[in-house]
Design a protein around this motif. Sequence first.
Motif, PDB file in Angstrom:
ATOM      1  N   PRO A 281       0.803  -1.242   0.000  1.00 17.71           N
ATOM      2  CA  PRO A 281       0.000   0.000   0.000  1.00 17.71           C
ATOM      3  C   PRO A 281       0.828   1.280   0.000  1.00 17.71           C
ATOM      4  O   PRO A 281       0.641   2.161   0.833  1.00 17.71           O
ATOM      5  CB  PRO A 281      -0.790  -0.123   1.310  1.00 17.71           C
ATOM      6  N   GLY A 282       1.758   1.392  -0.944  1.00 23.66           N
ATOM      7  CA  GLY A 282       2.613   2.568  -1.020  1.00 23.66           C
ATOM      8  C   GLY A 282       2.187   3.511  -2.112  1.00 23.66           C
ATOM      9  O   GLY A 282       1.135   3.354  -2.755  1.00 23.66           O
ATOM     10  N   ILE A 283       3.026   4.506  -2.361  1.00 22.52           N
ATOM     11  CA  ILE A 283       2.688   5.544  -3.321  1.00 22.52           C
ATOM     12  C   ILE A 283       2.758   5.015  -4.757  1.00 22.52           C
ATOM     13  O   ILE A 283       2.052   5.499  -5.644  1.00 22.52           O
ATOM     14  CB  ILE A 283       3.630   6.759  -3.138  1.00 22.52           C
ATOM     15  N   GLY A 284       3.604   4.010  -5.012  1.00 23.84           N
ATOM     16  CA  GLY A 284       3.694   3.429  -6.351  1.00 23.84           C
ATOM     17  C   GLY A 284       2.409   2.708  -6.737  1.00 23.84           C
ATOM     18  O   GLY A 284       1.917   2.849  -7.864  1.00 23.84           O
ATOM     19  N   TYR A 285       1.857   1.937  -5.814  1.00 18.59           N
ATOM     20  CA  TYR A 285       0.602   1.240  -6.078  1.00 18.59           C
ATOM     21  C   TYR A 285      -0.540   2.237  -6.232  1.00 18.59           C
ATOM     22  O   TYR A 285      -1.456   2.050  -7.058  1.00 18.59           O
ATOM     23  CB  TYR A 285       0.302   0.261  -4.937  1.00 18.59           C
ATOM     24  N   THR A 286      -0.487   3.331  -5.466  1.00 15.74           N
ATOM     25  CA  THR A 286      -1.489   4.389  -5.588  1.00 15.74           C
ATOM     26  C   THR A 286      -1.433   5.030  -6.974  1.00 15.74           C
ATOM     27  O   THR A 286      -2.471   5.309  -7.590  1.00 15.74           O
ATOM     28  CB  THR A 286      -1.265   5.465  -4.516  1.00 15.74           C
ATOM     29  N   LEU A 287      -0.217   5.250  -7.481  1.00 12.11           N
ATOM     30  CA  LEU A 287      -0.058   5.812  -8.821  1.00 12.11           C
ATOM     31  C   LEU A 287      -0.600   4.857  -9.875  1.00 12.11           C
ATOM     32  O   LEU A 287      -1.247   5.278 -10.842  1.00 12.11           O
ATOM     33  CB  LEU A 287       1.413   6.115  -9.086  1.00 12.11           C
ATOM     34  N   PHE A 288      -0.361   3.578  -9.712  1.00  6.98           N
ATOM     35  CA  PHE A 288      -0.863   2.567 -10.642  1.00  6.98           C
ATOM     36  C   PHE A 288      -2.392   2.603 -10.704  1.00  6.98           C
ATOM     37  O   PHE A 288      -2.996   2.553 -11.785  1.00  6.98           O
ATOM     38  CB  PHE A 288      -0.374   1.187 -10.197  1.00  6.98           C
ATOM     39  N   GLN A 289      -3.025   2.729  -9.551  1.00 12.69           N
ATOM     40  CA  GLN A 289      -4.487   2.802  -9.518  1.00 12.69           C
ATOM     41  C   GLN A 289      -4.991   4.117 -10.108  1.00 12.69           C
ATOM     42  O   GLN A 289      -6.032   4.151 -10.775  1.00 12.69           O
ATOM     43  CB  GLN A 289      -4.971   2.657  -8.072  1.00 12.69           C
ATOM     44  N   ALA A 290      -4.253   5.206  -9.867  1.00 11.57           N
ATOM     45  CA  ALA A 290      -4.660   6.511 -10.385  1.00 11.57           C
ATOM     46  C   ALA A 290      -4.619   6.526 -11.907  1.00 11.57           C
ATOM     47  O   ALA A 290      -5.499   7.098 -12.560  1.00 11.57           O
ATOM     48  CB  ALA A 290      -3.757   7.607  -9.820  1.00 11.57           C
ATOM     49  N   ILE A 291      -3.603   5.898 -12.493  1.00 13.51           N
ATOM     50  CA  ILE A 291      -3.503   5.825 -13.959  1.00 13.51           C
ATOM     51  C   ILE A 291      -4.663   5.018 -14.524  1.00 13.51           C
ATOM     52  O   ILE A 291      -5.281   5.392 -15.524  1.00 13.51           O
ATOM     53  CB  ILE A 291      -2.149   5.227 -14.374  1.00 13.51           C
ATOM     54  N   GLY A 292      -4.981   3.893 -13.880  1.00  8.42           N
ATOM     55  CA  GLY A 292      -6.091   3.065 -14.339  1.00  8.42           C
ATOM     56  C   GLY A 292      -7.426   3.777 -14.253  1.00  8.42           C
ATOM     57  O   GLY A 292      -8.303   3.583 -15.101  1.00  8.42           O
TER      58      GLY A 292
END
Length: 332
Positions: A281-292
């Motif tokens: 649950p870090g910022i990289g996974y958050t970015l991945f979800q934001a792009i999707g």
Amino acid sequence: MHWQGVRMTLLLRRAFFYLVTAFVALSLNFLLPRMIPGDPVSRMLQRFQGHLDPHAVFALRALYGQTNEGLWSQYLDYWSRLLHGDFGVSFSNYPTKVTTIIGQGLPWTLGLIGACTILSFVIGTALGTVAGWKRGGWVDGLIPVTTFLTSVPYFWFGLIAVYLFAVELRWFPLAGGYTPGIEQGFNFAFIDNVLEHAMLPALTIVVSSVGYWLLGMRNMMVTTLAEDYVLLAKAKGLSRRRVMNTYAGRNAVLPSLAGFALSMGFIVGGSIITEVVFNYPGIGYTLFQAIGGQDYPLMQGIFFIITVAVLGANLVADLVYVLLDPRTRRAA
């Protein structure tokens, strides 16, 4: 006085360069998300197959901050918000602010990726120093193995680690940053649970990246040992440890320090693959979800953090070179 003048010139030159770079990068940060076809409201409208009242459509777009203003007006508004530290409201997590979401994910990324980057640098540099000093020793034998592990695509290496150690052997949790339902807080049970979940991704990061630092430091040590000042130190009868660490190692580590500073800047951006593979649950996974989810404000907020981190790391690398290598001062 001369050194102070050189230092000020270097600082001003680098400050101007990084200000221009930051301006260009943040402008691209505004444009790139808008070049992606579609938007979250359009996706939502597809579910109604065009049978939605125009007033409802207007309300939805207003709710998500999508106005009819031109691109230039949006750009000026973007800079105004940015200078006030306002990244807006997340589309996919409405009405949560972007700063809140980033604040929730950033500590996880810094704790895992940051600690592993430091650890792999320290281990790889130490082993590279020994390998360069004692060529043909047992540490040299590690180089083919570590180089192979470094060359393997990380997502593939991470998936193999998950399958072997989490699915088959069940030594580590399968995914996540902590067990769902556990009481969160600064207590032993939660901290122990977080460390247990971080162990497998941490091991894969360190094992897959330590070879890069080892090989680079080893090659620089071999080159540095042939320098006249190192040969002179040996001729004076100084201890082997002092020659290795003070004379050879201190100069050989300069390129590695620059690379380390840059890698610290890429912690946020480089965490995407790691966190997606391990569902961390870090910022990289958050970015991945934001792009999707085409969440423009969240993407822009995270890209801003990445831009600042990378430029700051570059500035630190430049300053380290200036402080440790007198040749850069004379060149200025």
